[in-house]
Enzyme design. Structure first.
Site, PDB file in Angstrom:
ATOM      1  N   HIS A 250       0.819  -1.203   0.000  1.00 43.17           N
ATOM      2  CA  HIS A 250       0.000   0.000   0.000  1.00 43.17           C
ATOM      3  C   HIS A 250       0.854   1.253   0.000  1.00 43.17           C
ATOM      4  CE1 HIS A 250       0.971  -0.223   4.303  1.00 43.17           C
ATOM      5  NE2 HIS A 250       0.782   1.081   4.298  1.00 43.17           N
ATOM      6  N   THR A 252       0.495   4.880   1.776  1.00 45.74           N
ATOM      7  CA  THR A 252      -0.268   5.639   2.778  1.00 45.74           C
ATOM      8  C   THR A 252      -0.459   7.085   2.334  1.00 45.74           C
ATOM      9  OG1 THR A 252       0.655   4.263   4.545  1.00 45.74           O
ATOM     10  CG2 THR A 252      -0.326   6.359   5.198  1.00 45.74           C
ATOM     11  N   HIS A 329       5.095   6.777  -1.443  1.00 45.99           N
ATOM     12  CA  HIS A 329       5.957   5.603  -1.602  1.00 45.99           C
ATOM     13  C   HIS A 329       5.205   4.337  -1.207  1.00 45.99           C
ATOM     14  CE1 HIS A 329       6.138   6.336   2.711  1.00 45.99           C
ATOM     15  NE2 HIS A 329       6.445   5.045   2.836  1.00 45.99           N
TER      16      HIS A 329
END
Length: 420
Positions: A250, A252, A329
């Protein structure tokens, strides 16, 4: 025309007509404006994920209608678990402990079967109950999408008294209401990659770590990764970054700490966040990077994605600012005793150095692009061709602590992993 064919035609046509009417009508109703119902890109992307839709709301507010629409939209590979089917009357769970036990056993059974879309229809007004469901989602590596009805009467107890099938009194409904009035905020919001995109990016990251570990330029800089005086000729970077996300990867956006973090409620209440919740996006990966603490992938956000990016996340320790979205990122791994939040900080330091004029030294070319050494054990692979990954924007609601991660169809527990 034979009478038998006429009878079949007569029973068949109204079903088609009803299906068209129900789907076209849904597009016009404001209470049904959810990306996972209306946006075909999102529907296609969710077919590549494992998603637990958790319905929340007062009895009579429209939960069951939404649950049925989700099942109808995703049909194959979908299962609905409804508290109504277990004769659970909304209220105190203590009165229905055996019924909830059976419900949870059935839900876990579907999780073990890797059912792509699971729909749980219940009031889900208690924090403790939701925590149990979030833990189950972690164990079976499901992303969670919370769904609350948008009907005008969803919190109007007087109207709900007339609409709910359980004939609950006004007082009964008022007791349930406090747990459903405020938004339920996650540990963090973000883009959660599909299973296929996660595997592709994870594999690319692993190949990069193997190539970097074998590169002669890297071997000369091992002192940044190995403590002590003992000389070492090679380092297995895949093992070095042993703290890895167990499920889907994922990116964030906003750390909320369940509403306790600064600006969390303001972020969650933004119209763009509400409209984008549960929606599919395509993220662009421009580089892979390694520092002595973290390994990650740099994400380049487009204009639409930048609207979901908080304005305070791109400030490095120095005073000079970076463009919005610079910190975006995907964490691919962390060294021992390093927290995942460090990955974004490492990326900001690298980008700050590049902005200051120190591009680093180009030390070679790998199959995916050019390799740069930026000093202090920091390395970046600039991808010749950007990677595109599919993702769903939602929240992570679990505790972010080690959980026993279960295998799917084989049924056994695999390992204990930390969600990062």
């Amino acid at each position: 025309m034979s009478t038998s064919f006429a009878r079949k035609s007569h029973t068949f046509l109204p079903k088609i007509f009803f299906r068209k009417m129900s789907s076209s009508g849904a597009k016009d109703k404001p209470e049904l404006q959810f990306p996972f119902l209306q946006d075909e890109d999102t529907v296609a992307t969710l077919h590549e994920c494992k998603t637990l839709f958790i319905l929340r709301g007062l009895p009579g507010s429209g939960k069951s209608t939404l649950a049925r629409l989700i099942v109808e939209k995703y049909h194959n590979g979908t299962k609905m678990v409804s508290a109504d089917a277990y004769k659970i009357i909304p209220g105190s769970r203590a009165d229905f402990s055996e019924e909830y036990k059976r419900l949870d056993e059935d839900l876990a059974g579907y999780c073990r079967r890797d059912i792509r879309v699971l729909v749980l229809d219940d009031t889900n007004h208690e924090r403790e109950r939701l925590d149990q469901l979030f833990e189950m989602a972690d164990q079976y590596q499901y992303q969670v999408v919370l769904v609350e009805p948008k009907t005008a009467w969803r919190l109007d107890c007087a109207q709900l008294k007339e609409k709910n099938q359980w004939q609950l009194s006004l007082d009964d409904l008022k007791k349930l209401k406090p747990g459903l009035e405020k938004d339920f905020l996650p540990l963090y919001f973000g883009w959660f990659l599909t299973k296929k995109s996660s595997e592709t990016l994870r594999k690319a990251g692993q190949v990069f770590l193997e190539e970097l570990g074998n590169h002669k330029a890297f071997k000369k800089e091992l002192r940044h990764f190995i403590s002590g005086d003992e000389p070492k000729e090679k380092l297995d970077l895949v093992s070095y970054f042993g703290k890895r996300p167990p499920g889907v990867l994922h990116c964030t956006t906003k750390f909320c700490d369940y509403g306790k973090a600064t600006g969390a409620e303001e972020y969650a209440q933004q119209d763009v966040v509400r409209r984008s919740y549960g929606k599919a996006f395509k993220l662009s990966i421009s580089a892979l990077f390694v520092t002595p603490k973290t390994a990650g992938a740099q994400v380049v956000l487009n204009e639409q994605e930048l609207q979901l990016w908080p304005s305070d996340l791109d400030k490095p320790s120095s005073s000079e600012s970076l463009p919005p979205g610079s910190r975006a990122h995907v964490t691919l791994g962390c060294a021992a005793d390093v927290q995942p939040v460090q990955t974004g900080l490492d990326l900001l330091e690298i980008l700050q150095q590049v902005k200051g004029g120190s591009q680093g030294e180009e030390v070679g070319e790998l199959p995916r692009g050019k390799l740069y050494s930026l000093g202090k054990g920091r390395w970046m692979l600039s991808l010749a061709k950007k990677m595109e990954v599919k993702a769903i924007f939602t929240g992570y609601y679990g505790k972010g602590k080690p959980v026993p991660v279960h295998g799917s169809r084989k049924g056994g527990a695999m390992q204990i992993c930390t969600i990062i």
